[in-house]
Design a protein around this motif. Structure first.
Motif, PDB file in Angstrom:
ATOM      1  N   UNK A   1      -3.205   6.753  -5.274  1.00  0.00           N
ATOM      2  CA  UNK A   1      -2.393   7.924  -5.607  1.00  0.00           C
ATOM      3  C   UNK A   1      -2.902   9.062  -4.713  1.00  0.00           C
ATOM      4  N   UNK A   2      -2.358   9.129  -3.497  1.00  0.00           N
ATOM      5  CA  UNK A   2      -2.805  10.136  -2.523  1.00  0.00           C
ATOM      6  C   UNK A   2      -2.089  11.452  -2.783  1.00  0.00           C
ATOM      7  N   UNK A   3      -2.853  12.479  -3.073  1.00  0.00           N
ATOM      8  CA  UNK A   3      -2.291  13.817  -3.258  1.00  0.00           C
ATOM      9  C   UNK A   3      -3.283  14.809  -2.676  1.00  0.00           C
TER      10      UNK A   3
ATOM     11  N   UNK B   1       0.828  -1.206   0.000  1.00  0.00           N
ATOM     12  CA  UNK B   1       0.000   0.000   0.000  1.00  0.00           C
ATOM     13  C   UNK B   1       0.861   1.255   0.000  1.00  0.00           C
ATOM     14  N   UNK B   2       0.316   2.345  -0.516  1.00  0.00           N
ATOM     15  CA  UNK B   2       0.968   3.649  -0.398  1.00  0.00           C
ATOM     16  C   UNK B   2       0.579   4.322   0.908  1.00  0.00           C
ATOM     17  N   UNK B   3      -0.206   3.628   1.733  1.00  0.00           N
ATOM     18  CA  UNK B   3      -0.572   4.143   3.047  1.00  0.00           C
ATOM     19  C   UNK B   3      -0.184   3.123   4.103  1.00  0.00           C
ATOM     20  N   UNK B   4      -1.016   2.105   4.311  1.00  0.00           N
ATOM     21  CA  UNK B   4      -0.753   1.091   5.324  1.00  0.00           C
ATOM     22  C   UNK B   4      -1.330  -0.232   4.841  1.00  0.00           C
ATOM     23  N   UNK B   5      -0.635  -1.319   5.147  1.00  0.00           N
ATOM     24  CA  UNK B   5      -1.152  -2.640   4.838  1.00  0.00           C
ATOM     25  C   UNK B   5      -0.956  -3.062   3.403  1.00  0.00           C
ATOM     26  N   UNK B   6      -1.968  -3.696   2.841  1.00  0.00           N
ATOM     27  CA  UNK B   6      -1.844  -4.323   1.526  1.00  0.00           C
ATOM     28  C   UNK B   6      -3.088  -4.065   0.681  1.00  0.00           C
ATOM     29  N   UNK B   7      -2.947  -4.339  -0.616  1.00  0.00           N
ATOM     30  CA  UNK B   7      -4.076  -4.494  -1.527  1.00  0.00           C
ATOM     31  C   UNK B   7      -4.162  -5.966  -1.879  1.00  0.00           C
ATOM     32  N   UNK B   8      -5.349  -6.404  -2.326  1.00  0.00           N
ATOM     33  CA  UNK B   8      -5.585  -7.821  -2.618  1.00  0.00           C
ATOM     34  C   UNK B   8      -5.944  -8.029  -4.082  1.00  0.00           C
TER      35      UNK B   8
ATOM     36  N   UNK C   1      11.203  13.506  -8.252  1.00  0.00           N
ATOM     37  CA  UNK C   1      10.181  12.486  -8.494  1.00  0.00           C
ATOM     38  C   UNK C   1       9.219  12.441  -7.305  1.00  0.00           C
ATOM     39  N   UNK C   2       7.937  12.719  -7.507  1.00  0.00           N
ATOM     40  CA  UNK C   2       6.969  12.597  -6.408  1.00  0.00           C
ATOM     41  C   UNK C   2       6.930  11.167  -5.899  1.00  0.00           C
ATOM     42  N   UNK C   3       7.061  10.982  -4.578  1.00  0.00           N
ATOM     43  CA  UNK C   3       7.236   9.636  -4.039  1.00  0.00           C
ATOM     44  C   UNK C   3       5.950   8.823  -4.099  1.00  0.00           C
ATOM     45  N   UNK C   4       4.807   9.410  -3.775  1.00  0.00           N
ATOM     46  CA  UNK C   4       3.560   8.651  -3.809  1.00  0.00           C
ATOM     47  C   UNK C   4       3.225   8.203  -5.224  1.00  0.00           C
TER      48      UNK C   4
ATOM     49  N   UNK D   1     -12.270  14.027  -0.763  1.00  0.00           N
ATOM     50  CA  UNK D   1     -11.468  15.017  -0.031  1.00  0.00           C
ATOM     51  C   UNK D   1     -10.212  15.419  -0.800  1.00  0.00           C
ATOM     52  N   UNK D   2      -9.849  14.624  -1.794  1.00  0.00           N
ATOM     53  CA  UNK D   2      -8.702  14.962  -2.633  1.00  0.00           C
ATOM     54  C   UNK D   2      -9.048  15.975  -3.721  1.00  0.00           C
ATOM     55  N   UNK D   3     -10.306  16.361  -3.767  1.00  0.00           N
ATOM     56  CA  UNK D   3     -10.786  17.365  -4.723  1.00  0.00           C
ATOM     57  C   UNK D   3     -10.428  16.963  -6.161  1.00  0.00           C
ATOM     58  N   UNK D   4      -9.778  17.845  -6.913  1.00  0.00           N
ATOM     59  CA  UNK D   4      -9.509  17.525  -8.313  1.00  0.00           C
ATOM     60  C   UNK D   4      -8.516  16.383  -8.485  1.00  0.00           C
ATOM     61  N   UNK D   5      -7.873  15.956  -7.393  1.00  0.00           N
ATOM     62  CA  UNK D   5      -6.922  14.837  -7.459  1.00  0.00           C
ATOM     63  C   UNK D   5      -7.580  13.485  -7.181  1.00  0.00           C
ATOM     64  N   UNK D   6      -8.884  13.469  -6.929  1.00  0.00           N
ATOM     65  CA  UNK D   6      -9.560  12.258  -6.465  1.00  0.00           C
ATOM     66  C   UNK D   6      -9.529  11.118  -7.476  1.00  0.00           C
ATOM     67  N   UNK D   7      -9.380  11.429  -8.752  1.00  0.00           N
ATOM     68  CA  UNK D   7      -9.433  10.390  -9.778  1.00  0.00           C
ATOM     69  C   UNK D   7      -8.061  10.011 -10.322  1.00  0.00           C
ATOM     70  N   UNK D   8      -7.005  10.523  -9.727  1.00  0.00           N
ATOM     71  CA  UNK D   8      -5.660  10.225 -10.215  1.00  0.00           C
ATOM     72  C   UNK D   8      -5.386   8.723 -10.199  1.00  0.00           C
ATOM     73  N   UNK D   9      -5.678   8.077  -9.068  1.00  0.00           N
ATOM     74  CA  UNK D   9      -5.396   6.654  -8.942  1.00  0.00           C
ATOM     75  C   UNK D   9      -6.260   5.811  -9.851  1.00  0.00           C
ATOM     76  N   UNK D  10      -7.548   6.128  -9.914  1.00  0.00           N
ATOM     77  CA  UNK D  10      -8.467   5.394 -10.791  1.00  0.00           C
ATOM     78  C   UNK D  10      -8.022   5.505 -12.238  1.00  0.00           C
ATOM     79  N   UNK D  11      -7.721   6.709 -12.669  1.00  0.00           N
ATOM     80  CA  UNK D  11      -7.382   6.894 -14.079  1.00  0.00           C
ATOM     81  C   UNK D  11      -6.083   6.189 -14.441  1.00  0.00           C
ATOM     82  N   UNK D  12      -5.090   6.253 -13.562  1.00  0.00           N
ATOM     83  CA  UNK D  12      -3.839   5.555 -13.851  1.00  0.00           C
ATOM     84  C   UNK D  12      -4.079   4.051 -13.930  1.00  0.00           C
ATOM     85  N   UNK D  13      -4.850   3.525 -12.984  1.00  0.00           N
ATOM     86  CA  UNK D  13      -5.147   2.096 -12.998  1.00  0.00           C
ATOM     87  C   UNK D  13      -5.825   1.692 -14.304  1.00  0.00           C
TER      88      UNK D  13
END
Length: 249
Positions: A137-139, A113-120, A156-159, A185-197
């Motif tokens: 992609x937390x920003x 995870x980029x926060x804590x724990x794992x993804x499955x 290079x942004x670490x997250x 709560x990430x406002x305009x950044x909320x879809x960064x992770x979804x879109x990259x995936x």
């Protein structure tokens, strides 16, 4: 053609019913007491006579509630798969990031995870399911730019780099259903992770999560030009307890 039932339990919590299994991911909100699945609460009757596997991606209070272990009273055969950073004396399979666990009719692969724990990444009954936990992609706009950067490689942004590495490791997987954080709560950044995936890996169906009671994120999803090519594959969640029945070609 496999048929899958998905029930939204709240936040990042879901019950996924396949031909042979009932998977429960990141369940924490067990109130109002006495309610059932139509209100997003797991009831004992829901678990009886089923091959139930419970996944917990990490120990944050909005993903983990020790009350899940009470379910064994009604179904002693329930299996629990928890990130190894969760401290418990219960009989569970503690999983580390970056491992694959063959479990007899079920295969579980974990990502860091980029926060804590794992993804499955879960494979069973001819299906491949991905539940991200807090791998995202937390920003955050209110954080200083330095909070997003590696001290050794400031260019290079670490997250993003860590997120991209984990998602890139999924290339080649044929994912049927992906549960992806879209935190408003990430406002305009909320879809960064979804879109990259979706651009790098993709899935037949996308299930947004990690939005709590703030359904406004679907307005952003439905109008953001980045989602145009896959918007018709995104489940539109309107309320807790909502159930979707989908077919996988």
């Amino acid at each position: 053609m496999p048929s899958v039932s998905i029930r939204y339990l709240y936040h990042s919590g879901f019950a996924v019913e396949t031909a042979s299994h009932l998977f429960i991911f990141d369940y924490y909100l067990d109130t109002p007491r006495g309610c059932g699945p139509d209100q997003g609460v797991v009831s004992p009757s829901m678990l009886q006579g089923r091959d139930v596997v419970v996944f917990v991606s990490h120990s944050h209070g909005d993903h983990y509630n020790p009350a899940i272990f009470q379910w064994r009273k009604g179904n002693p055969q329930i299996r629990y798969i928890l990130a190894d950073e969760i401290a418990t004396k219960e009989d569970v399979l503690s999983v580390k990031a970056g491992k694959t666990y063959p479990l007899g009719g079920l295969e579980v692969r974990t990502l860091d995870s980029t926060d804590l724990g794992v993804a499955f990444l879960v494979k069973a009954d001819g299906l491949c399911l991905y539940h991200a936990g807090d791998l995202n992609w937390w920003h955050w706009n209110d954080e200083p730019e330095e909070a997003h950067r590696d001290t050794k490689e400031k260019a290079i942004p670490v997250i993003p780099r860590r997120y991209q590495q984990q998602i890139d490791s999924l290339k080649g997987e044929s994912i049927d259903i992906a549960f992806i954080p879209v935190d408003p709560r990430q406002e305009e950044n909320a879809l960064l992770g979804l879109d990259y995936f979706m651009k790098q890996v993709g899935a037949r169906w996308i299930v947004p999560m990690h939005f709590g009671s703030n359904g406004s994120i679907f307005e952003r999803i439905n109008h953001d030009p980045r989602t145009a090519s896959y918007r018709d594959r995104i489940l539109q969640i309107s309320h807790r307890g909502q159930r979707f029945q989908i077919s996988i070609p």
